[in-house]
Design an enzyme around this catalytic site. Structure first.
Site, mmCIF file in Angstrom:
data_model
loop_
_atom_site.group_PDB
_atom_site.id
_atom_site.type_symbol
_atom_site.label_atom_id
_atom_site.label_comp_id
_atom_site.label_asym_id
_atom_site.label_seq_id
_atom_site.Cartn_x
_atom_site.Cartn_y
_atom_site.Cartn_z
ATOM 1 N N ALA A 108 87.940 60.719 97.878
ATOM 2 C CA ALA A 108 88.162 60.227 96.506
ATOM 3 C C ALA A 108 88.136 61.341 95.465
ATOM 4 O O ALA A 108 87.714 61.119 94.330
ATOM 5 C CB ALA A 108 87.156 59.132 96.140
ATOM 6 N N GLY A 109 88.593 62.531 95.825
ATOM 7 C CA GLY A 109 88.602 63.650 94.879
ATOM 8 C C GLY A 109 89.418 63.359 93.632
ATOM 9 O O GLY A 109 88.953 63.564 92.504
ATOM 10 N N PRO A 149 88.382 68.772 98.922
ATOM 11 C CA PRO A 149 89.721 68.834 99.541
ATOM 12 C C PRO A 149 90.583 67.650 99.111
ATOM 13 O O PRO A 149 90.067 66.562 98.852
ATOM 14 C CB PRO A 149 89.429 68.775 101.047
ATOM 15 C CG PRO A 149 87.980 69.064 101.205
ATOM 16 C CD PRO A 149 87.310 68.688 99.930
ATOM 17 N N VAL A 150 91.892 67.873 99.029
ATOM 18 C CA VAL A 150 92.801 66.790 98.602
ATOM 19 C C VAL A 150 93.242 65.972 99.815
ATOM 20 O O VAL A 150 93.227 66.455 100.946
ATOM 21 C CB VAL A 150 94.041 67.348 97.860
ATOM 22 C CG1 VAL A 150 93.618 68.076 96.606
ATOM 23 C CG2 VAL A 150 94.868 68.258 98.751
ATOM 24 N N ALA A 151 93.651 64.731 99.554
ATOM 25 C CA ALA A 151 94.125 63.808 100.599
ATOM 26 C C ALA A 151 93.176 63.820 101.794
ATOM 27 O O ALA A 151 93.582 63.936 102.937
ATOM 28 C CB ALA A 151 95.545 64.178 101.043
ATOM 29 N N ALA A 152 91.871 63.681 101.481
ATOM 30 C CA ALA A 152 90.849 63.888 102.508
ATOM 31 C C ALA A 152 89.990 62.659 102.780
ATOM 32 O O ALA A 152 89.131 62.687 103.653
ATOM 33 C CB ALA A 152 89.933 65.050 102.082
ATOM 34 N N LYS A 195 82.942 61.071 97.292
ATOM 35 C CA LYS A 195 82.255 59.898 97.844
ATOM 36 C C LYS A 195 82.488 59.836 99.347
ATOM 37 O O LYS A 195 83.476 60.366 99.877
ATOM 38 C CB LYS A 195 82.728 58.609 97.168
ATOM 39 C CG LYS A 195 84.184 58.199 97.421
ATOM 40 C CD LYS A 195 84.401 57.346 98.662
ATOM 41 C CE LYS A 195 85.894 57.160 98.901
ATOM 42 N NZ LYS A 195 86.236 56.829 100.284
ATOM 43 N N ASP A 237 89.317 53.259 93.861
ATOM 44 C CA ASP A 237 88.044 53.979 93.958
ATOM 45 C C ASP A 237 87.529 54.463 92.601
ATOM 46 O O ASP A 237 86.384 54.906 92.503
ATOM 47 C CB ASP A 237 88.189 55.204 94.878
ATOM 48 C CG ASP A 237 88.184 54.834 96.354
ATOM 49 O OD1 ASP A 237 87.668 53.761 96.697
ATOM 50 O OD2 ASP A 237 88.696 55.631 97.174
#
Length: 284
Positions: free
Chosen positions: A100-101, A94-97, A10, A136
């Site tokens: 909202a992965g 990507p993580v911590a991006a 998102k 989220d």
């Protein structure tokens, strides 16, 4: 039987923070939509009562720290499911991006296990479950485009913005959402983006007005802490993206682009100093 679910990323077209609440969360107003950068989940029932998660990504936890694991445990406990599940998580977001992965993975797990175990849980109930996992997650359960209020869990579906290209660029740093919100002084914010103006721009289908109304008050913290995010934002603007904003608490910056002829210049220009650059479409 195997169940497959897509977990899209998102972006926040608008993110405003009103105040810090008594419960420690922040009162927010966000306008969110989804883009076609997605993780993919494969779920298969196991004969024994256990949760097993695997992934090709070597950098994510595969135990109770993983939001998909937490979602599976929540749905098993809440509906007394005495079966196990194997979940393979093909990570692309990507993580911590700020995309909202993890929340989208949790939402996809809730949707997938609802189908796999034929629980017939209504979407609203899935959203309420998701709210227990993260602010989220309810939005990621429903997808589309929405105005989110409260701590992000109260959703009002709105029109989708006009279709366009989205360039996403994540610098090689990770940003803690809790840290950014912890440093934000909501009562000292001088300028707030206008939710009514953005809603009107989306309703009118005006791409130009959407770009000019975009705003994210968390930039006041993240851009100060991480100058490379500011540099990325300025570079994307200079390269010709129509509207540029940091998503969530960062560090990913996205640019909305109406003309495909601009894409290769923006992509190549950003790849000069940022390895993770994606060109995707809005999911509308």
């Amino acid at each position: 039987m195997k169940i497959y679910e897509k977990a899209p990323a998102k972006i926040n077209l608008l993110l405003d923070v009103m105040r810090k609440r008594q419960d420690g969360f922040h009162e927010v107003e966000m306008i969110m939509t989804m883009v076609d950068l997605a993780d993919r989940l494969e779920m298969e029932e196991l004969p024994r009562d256990t949760i097993i998660i695997s992934s090709q990504a070597g950098y994510i936890p595969l135990d109770e720290k993983n939001l998909a694991f937490q979602a599976a445990k929540l749905i098993k406990d809440r509906y007394d499911v005495r079966k196990g599940v194997y979940i393979h998580l093909d990570k692309k977001i990507p993580v911590a991006a700020g995309l909202a992965g993890g929340s989208s993975d949790a939402a996809a797990t809730l949707r997938g296990l609802n189908r796999l175990w034929q629980l017939n849980i209504p979407e609203q109930e899935l959203c309420e479950l998701g709210a227990e996992l993260g602010s989220d997650v309810p939005f990621c359960v429903t997808g589309g485009t929405a105005l989110a209020t409260g701590r992000g869990e109260k959703l009002e579906r709105i029109d989708n913005p006009p279709q366009c290209w989205v360039v996403l660029a994540k610098p090689p740093i990770n940003v803690s959402t809790a840290d950014v919100y912890g440093r934000l002084r909501a009562n000292e914010l001088k300028k707030h983006p206008s939710v009514p103006n953005m809603l009107e721009a989306i309703k009118a289908g005006s791409f130009g007005d959407i770009c000019s109304e975009m705003g994210n008050v968390l930039e006041t913290v993240t851009l100060d802490l991480y100058p490379e995010v500011l540099q990325l934002k300025e570079s994307m603007q200079r390269l010709g993206a129509d509207g540029v904003l940091m998503s969530g608490s960062g560090p990913t910056v996205f640019g909305l682009v109406s003309k495909p002829a601009k894409l290769s210049r923006i992509y190549n220009g950003l790849r000069g100093f940022c390895k993770e650059v994606y060109v995707v479409r809005m999911l509308t």
